[in-house]
Enzyme design. Structure first.
Site, mmCIF file in Angstrom:
data_model
loop_
_atom_site.group_PDB
_atom_site.id
_atom_site.type_symbol
_atom_site.label_atom_id
_atom_site.label_comp_id
_atom_site.label_asym_id
_atom_site.label_seq_id
_atom_site.Cartn_x
_atom_site.Cartn_y
_atom_site.Cartn_z
ATOM 1 N N ASN A 92 0.797 -1.220 0.000
ATOM 2 C CA ASN A 92 0.000 0.000 0.000
ATOM 3 C C ASN A 92 0.835 1.279 0.000
ATOM 4 O O ASN A 92 0.372 2.319 -0.456
ATOM 5 C CB ASN A 92 -0.919 -0.007 1.231
ATOM 6 N N TYR A 156 4.637 8.727 -11.313
ATOM 7 C CA TYR A 156 3.639 8.041 -10.487
ATOM 8 C C TYR A 156 2.827 7.062 -11.329
ATOM 9 O O TYR A 156 2.659 5.891 -10.956
ATOM 10 C CB TYR A 156 2.739 9.082 -9.830
ATOM 11 N N LYS A 160 2.773 3.009 -10.991
ATOM 12 C CA LYS A 160 1.538 2.309 -10.623
ATOM 13 C C LYS A 160 1.104 1.334 -11.712
ATOM 14 O O LYS A 160 0.598 0.241 -11.411
ATOM 15 C CB LYS A 160 0.434 3.324 -10.327
ATOM 16 N N ILE A 189 -9.786 9.066 -3.258
ATOM 17 C CA ILE A 189 -10.085 8.545 -1.933
ATOM 18 C C ILE A 189 -9.653 9.593 -0.915
ATOM 19 O O ILE A 189 -8.552 10.149 -1.019
ATOM 20 C CB ILE A 189 -9.341 7.222 -1.653
#
Length: 270
Positions: A92, A156, A160, A189
């Site tokens: 995570n 990023y 990912k 989120i």
């Protein structure tokens, strides 16, 4: 390297789950849900945050900087040495440094690939023998940014996307041995990391307004909660997902469905 606090003996009959980036956000929510029934180990760079989550949930904190690859290997050894087993690995932890391609420094590029992609590879490699022994599961936290990118996200998004494909490779190679590897790809989120992004954007008077603005073209018309993302991770770790392998599960309120140009044809009331 690692710093470990508290202890519960050399072995456990309960499933053992290791969550990186467990001191906040989605990782902390996973710990909160699983700690009553599992031995959950949370790791991160800030011991104060880890201890706060541990005191609230009963998880076990280990301070680890996963940009140190030797520390990644030591972390797996610490967990297995302490609990005698490893049943689940939640990858995570992540970082984001926003910069255009022209302005991205090689140090910022390398830091994002290290934390977001290389460290998950090293952690997975070190954990594999133990997860094979327990027929365990790996869940990586990717991002909708692995599929749809934006300004400043080159490193990023690349990292990912790499996580998603890396864990699909793990699934292909090891599913025959009943090891499962899947990915959760969150959209917007509400986490500490998301809050930092909102504060950088002059699009609202407060965090609530900023989240509403960035979510206005999300079909579900809101950002998700850390617990909503955590529930998807927990399901993928569980026996209920026993025949799910190599999946990338978007937890994004439908944002990957949205064609940005078509939002102007959406005349439905919000």
């Amino acid at each position: 390297m690692t710093e470990q606090k508290s202890g519960s003996g050399a072995g456990t009959a309960r499933p053992v789950i290791l969550v990186t980036g467990g001191g906040s956000g989605i990782g902390a929510a996973v710990a909160e849900r699983l700690a009553p029934t599992h031995d959950v180990v949370i790791c991160g760079r800030r011991m104060d945050s880890l201890v706060a989550i541990a005191e609230r949930t009963g998880a076990h904190p280990i301070r680890t900087d996963i940009s140190d690859l030797d520390a990644c290997r030591a972390l797996i050894a610490d967990v297995v040495g302490r609990f005698g087993r490893l049943d689940g690995l939640v990858l995570n932890a992540g970082i984001l440094v926003s910069a255009s391609v022209a302005e991205m420094s090689i140090d910022d590029w390398n830091a994002q690939l290290m934390v977001n992609l290389t460290a998950p590879f090293v952690l997975t490699q070190a954990a594999l023998p133990h997860l094979l022994a327990t027929r365990g599961a790996i869940v990586g936290v990717s991002s909708v940014g692995a599929v749809q990118t934006g300004p400043g996200l080159s490193a990023y998004s690349a990292a990912k996307a790499g996580v998603s494909h890396f864990l699909q490779s793990v699934a292909y190679e090891y599913s025959r041995y009943e090891l499962r590897a899947n990915v959760v790809a969150p959209g917007w989120i509400r986490t500490e990391m998301g809050d930092e992004e909102m504060r950088m954007l002059p699009i609202g008077d407060d965090l609530d307004a900023a989240y509403r603005k960035v979510s206005e073209h999300v079909p579900q018309r809101r950002a998700g909660s850390a617990m909503e993302a955590a529930e998807a991770i927990i399901w993928l770790l569980s026996p209920q997902a026993s025949f799910v392998n190599g999946a990338v599960l978007a937890v994004d309120g439908g944002s990957l469905l949205a064609n940005s140009g078509m939002t102007y044809f959406d005349t439905m009331t919000s």
